[in-house]
Design a protein around this motif. Structure first.
Motif, PDB file in Angstrom:
ATOM      1  N   GLY A   1       0.809  -1.226   0.000  1.00  0.00           N
ATOM      2  CA  GLY A   1       0.000   0.000   0.000  1.00  0.00           C
ATOM      3  C   GLY A   1       0.836   1.267   0.000  1.00  0.00           C
ATOM      4  N   THR A   2       1.977   1.225  -0.691  1.00  0.00           N
ATOM      5  CA  THR A   2       2.893   2.369  -0.662  1.00  0.00           C
ATOM      6  C   THR A   2       2.350   3.585  -1.431  1.00  0.00           C
ATOM      7  N   ASP A   3       1.393   3.362  -2.308  1.00  0.00           N
ATOM      8  CA  ASP A   3       0.717   4.421  -3.075  1.00  0.00           C
ATOM      9  C   ASP A   3       1.641   5.184  -4.040  1.00  0.00           C
ATOM     10  N   PRO A   4       2.215   4.449  -5.005  1.00  0.00           N
ATOM     11  CA  PRO A   4       3.113   5.102  -5.973  1.00  0.00           C
ATOM     12  C   PRO A   4       2.461   6.255  -6.724  1.00  0.00           C
ATOM     13  N   ALA A   5       1.195   6.133  -7.077  1.00  0.00           N
ATOM     14  CA  ALA A   5       0.567   7.196  -7.873  1.00  0.00           C
ATOM     15  C   ALA A   5       0.694   8.526  -7.158  1.00  0.00           C
ATOM     16  N   LYS A   6       0.518   8.489  -5.851  1.00  0.00           N
ATOM     17  CA  LYS A   6       0.573   9.729  -5.079  1.00  0.00           C
ATOM     18  C   LYS A   6       2.004  10.259  -4.957  1.00  0.00           C
ATOM     19  N   PHE A   7       2.960   9.360  -4.706  1.00  0.00           N
ATOM     20  CA  PHE A   7       4.315   9.909  -4.529  1.00  0.00           C
ATOM     21  C   PHE A   7       4.964  10.306  -5.855  1.00  0.00           C
TER      22      PHE A   7
END
Lengths: 423, 408
Positions: free
Chosen positions: B40-46
């Motif tokens: 759940g690292t959320d690449p799209a956001k970072f």
């Protein structure tokens, strides 16, 4: 974790953060504005509401983008006019927005064709619950010359219409300026004298951004023709910053409350507008390309910037850069900064040599064997074009040397521009 | 350019390159990358934060979502997870998400950001057995929630397979140390050289703590009978541990045969090459089309000139000579080597920990063992055996513990 309060008071109204939608396609109806509030925008300037008698009839298509190399959206051209929904619908949307989002700021943008229009519209949006009003004196693609940027380039009309609005509302209001003018200070001063509480700048720049080479028509093509219309996006930021600085530099406008508009996409852009004196910021083109979500990184980035700058109150940053922009004739012309080449970083592309020869003073020499540049100080004037074209950031401002026969000032105190170190 | 074992195989991005890569990202609507990261690292956001110059915000997204962000950035087989559904593939190739994440976490380290926060102590105690990725993640999560967490680690240093198994050129121990320091800073105690079952009893831990999380991993390398009691045979995980501990200072012969085709095998063959072994042959049971190793690891092995022979199973071993038979076609293979390294999988060594296992995984449907206060995570939990999956199960087990102990 770093947390900063981004709230700021602009024209007497407290915004949770300075970021607002500007009056444009991005704030065209209730659902859009509601989504923007939910995404974290501090305020919304609802798309300009016109008088009942002025009917909107839009062209299709109505946008175009200026590209450069692989960059798809350097600048943006927009032919859309003001809100196409009925006056009643727009007022109903305003009422609903204020009811459901009471803590975020609702700004009604209005545009009339005569004093009566302005008075009526100001009264209606005040009754609908707007927190403040923006007078759109500046849309460059109106089909009526009694409206839009023709008004904004006429200080007397600005004064007259501001006075009309002042008569019919107690709300704070700002006048939105057109950049299609030599000196924005005149209409801005006239607007304040007419009763405006602040200025917003800039609206879009009259433009033709592309011409179809086969059809010989500007873009976008509407039934074989096109028209001049407003240019926006990252490319206009420098123009906006210049107008804002000129206003802040004018004795009659130095304390004016300004909402900055023009190519804001990142927190860095936002910080630039704030440092040049804006307490409020408006965005459209960035949203049209990327969506309301861009506010997340603008807000968080600005919080980190405040932390780095050691301020707890956003207001403390407002206008800090104004004093550092001075007339060209007052700049220190006593010294030369020579480029310093980091040979470990240099990859031997020779772009600095090309640009120095063809665009500067033929000072950058090229060693064919080692494929590395070397700056000849006898020829170098210290323009630092080389540093701007270097693709790896290997060229930075280096040694500072006094020109012949100049009296040494305190060189240690000189501050160098470091824009070429940015990337 | 010649590579060496002690240096990271892949160079990190410069600011310009990370911006170029982030600009390739289409910032697409449903962001398959974010929905397919197990942690759940959320690449799209970072990635979007990088694109809009909010590097610090990007670091916050990574660190808050994935307490081992700098490690995952380096070791995650991203082509199987976040990069698999990347919309950019419709144009050319996926965004190099791992490398962007590495830039961000390097930036976080370089700017000394202190992102994670600890809630005030809630008076409850949790013991975690094992300091591999699952143990570290669950400990960090619970410490942030205000639990007093103690990790029990059998080795002299924390990190488990991160420290012992993944070679230095892929995951430098300096990075592992920094990630563990961040977790220690949250107040997590790590008891080293403490083997549960010998030095402390699980039963006592259960009594002394409100909950226990077992995250002992699968650290024991498998072998086949034909390779037993053969002085020329080494087990991959033992070999990798030795090389990493000695910073690559090991003496190796000229011809080495490796058996196995997973990521561990790729780590072994590339390590051998980077340490200067002249002939490295890798015989793999699977055929190329069913290869289990991640593309990146396979690629570095091939770049280093390893001979990879696919589709053969070992049938006998005498001294340094191994005979293989092809699984499909009638073909024999005989390889004589000075050293044979087996990389044919790992199993759990549950000595002293009284849990019921089935095919290496704890027999239980949730992260909790029956009605007890014992929970488990990592390789012994159901799911894939990767670091990022260990982060996921570590997080989920910690959430289960928190719920069990009345957390909100």
């Amino acid at each position: 974790m770093v947390r900063k309060d981004l709230s700021i008071t602009f024209m007497g109204v407290k915004f949770p953060n300075p970021f607002c939608l500007s009056s444009s396609p991005v704030g065209n109806c209730y659902d859009m504005c509601a989504k923007a509030y939910e995404s974290g925008w501090g305020g919304v300037v609802f798309k300009t509401i016109g008088p009942k008698h002025y009917l909107i009839d839009e062209v299709s298509p109505r946008f175009d983008a200026l590209t450069k190399e692989a960059e798809p959206f350097v600048g943006f051209k927009n032919m859309e006019q003001i809100a196409e929904h009925s006056l009643e619908e727009n007022l109903a949307d305003l009422r609903r927005l204020k009811k459901n989002y009471p803590s975020q700021v609702l700004i009604a943008s209005i545009m009339g064709s005569n004093e009566e229009d302005w008075e009526v519209l100001a009264k209606l949006v005040t009754e609908a619950g707007a927190d403040m009003i923006e007078l759109n004196f500046s849309c460059p693609q109106m089909t009526s010359h009694a409206m839009g940027s023709d008004v904004g380039s006429n200080p007397e009309l600005c004064r007259k219409y501001c006075a009309a609005v002042r008569r019919s509302t107690k709300l704070p209001f700002m006048a939105k300026m057109t950049p299609n003018i030599t000196d924005m200070c005149d209409p801005a001063i006239a607007s304040l004298e007419g009763g405006a509480d602040g200025i917003s700048a800039i609206n879009t720049i009259k433009s033709i951004i592309n011409v179809d080479l086969d059809k010989k028509v500007g873009l976008p093509i509407i039934d074989g023709k096109s028209a001049i219309s407003g240019y926006s996006g990252k490319a206009v930021k420098p123009v906006a910053l210049r107008f804002i600085q000129q206003m802040r530099n004018h004795p009659k406008l130095k304390d004016a409350e300004i909402s900055g508009i023009g190519g804001i996409e990142t927190w860095e852009d936002a910080a630039e507008f704030i440092l040049l004196g804006c307490k409020n910021l408006q965005v459209t083109t960035g949203i049209m390309q990327y969506g309301y979500r861009i506010v997340e990184d603008m807000k968080r980035g600005l919080e980190h910037y405040m932390d780095e700058q050691g301020v707890d109150c956003l207001e403390d940053l407002v206008g800090l850069a104004n004093k550092n922009l001075i007339p060209a004739e007052e700049l220190n012309r006593d010294y030369i900064v020579y480029p310093e080449i980091d040979t470990n970083k240099c990859i031997g592309c020779g772009r600095c040599v090309i640009s120095c020869y063809d665009g500067a003073h033929q000072a950058m020499e090229w060693n064919k064997e080692t494929r590395r540049p070397n700056c000849n100080h006898d020829k170098c004037v210290g323009c630092l074009l080389c540093g701007l074209v270097c693709p790896v950031g290997a060229i930075k401002p280096g040694e500072r040397v006094l020109k012949a026969n100049r009296k040494p000032r305190n060189l240690a105190k000189l501050v160098l521009q470091d824009s070429i170190e940015k990337l | 350019m010649s590579k060496c074992y002690q240096d990271e195989y892949e160079a990190g991005y410069t600011p310009r390159l990370v911006m170029e890569e982030a600009s390739r990202c289409l910032l697409c609507l449903d962001a398959p990358c974010s929905s397919s990261c197990p942690a759940g690292t959320d690449p799209a956001k970072f990635i979007r934060s990088v694109r809009f110059k909010n590097f610090k915000g990007a670091a916050e997204t990574v660190r808050i979502n994935n307490v081992l962000g700098a490690i995952c950035a380096r070791v995650c087989p991203t082509e199987r997870y976040c990069q698999q559904g990347c919309s950019r593939s419709g144009i050319d190739k996926p965004i190099d998400i791992g490398r962007i994440q590495r830039y961000i976490t390097d930036f976080e380290e370089a700017t000394k950001m202190d992102i994670l926060e600890v809630e005030k102590p809630n008076g409850k105690k949790v013991a975690v057995i094992g300091s591999g990725p699952a143990g570290l993640t669950s400990a960090a999560y619970l410490a942030q929630k205000g639990y007093a967490v103690t990790i029990y680690e059998k080795d002299a240093k924390a990190g488990g397979y991160l420290r012992n198994g993944i070679p230095e050129y892929r995951l430098p121990n300096a990075v592992v140390d920094k990630e563990i320091n961040r977790i220690v800073k949250l107040g997590v105690d790590i008891n080293l050289n403490t083997r549960v079952g010998e030095d402390v009893k699980l039963a006592d831990l259960k009594k002394e703590n409100d909950a226990v999380i077992v995250a002992i991993g699968a650290s024991k390398g498998k072998s086949f009978e034909m390779f037993e009691h053969n002085r020329k045979v080494k087990i991959a995980v033992d070999f990798l541990k030795q090389v990493k501990a000695r910073k690559g200072n090991v003496k190796l012969p000229k011809n080495v045969l490796v058996i196995g085709g997973g990521d561990v095998a790729m780590d072994v063959v590339t390590t051998l090459k980077l340490l200067g072994v002249e002939n490295v042959s890798d015989v793999v049971y699977e055929e190329f089309k069913e290869f289990r190793a991640s593309k990146k690891e396979l690629q570095s092995a091939q770049e280093q000139g390893v001979s990879i022979i696919d589709g053969y199973a070992p049938v006998s071993c005498r001294g340094g000579t191994v005979k293989f038979k092809h699984r499909v076609i009638p073909a024999d293979l005989k390889i004589k080597a000075d050293l044979i390294i087996l990389a044919i999988g790992q199993v759990t060594d549950p000595a002293g920990i009284d849990l019921e296992f089935e095919r290496g995984e704890v027999k239980s449907k949730s992260y909790r063992v029956g009605e007890s206060n014992v929970f488990y995570a990592g390789d012994i939990a159901h799911g894939e055996k990767t670091v990022v999956y260990a982060v996921r199960t570590g997080k989920e087990a910690a959430i289960s513990v928190d719920k069990y102990l009345g957390g909100k």
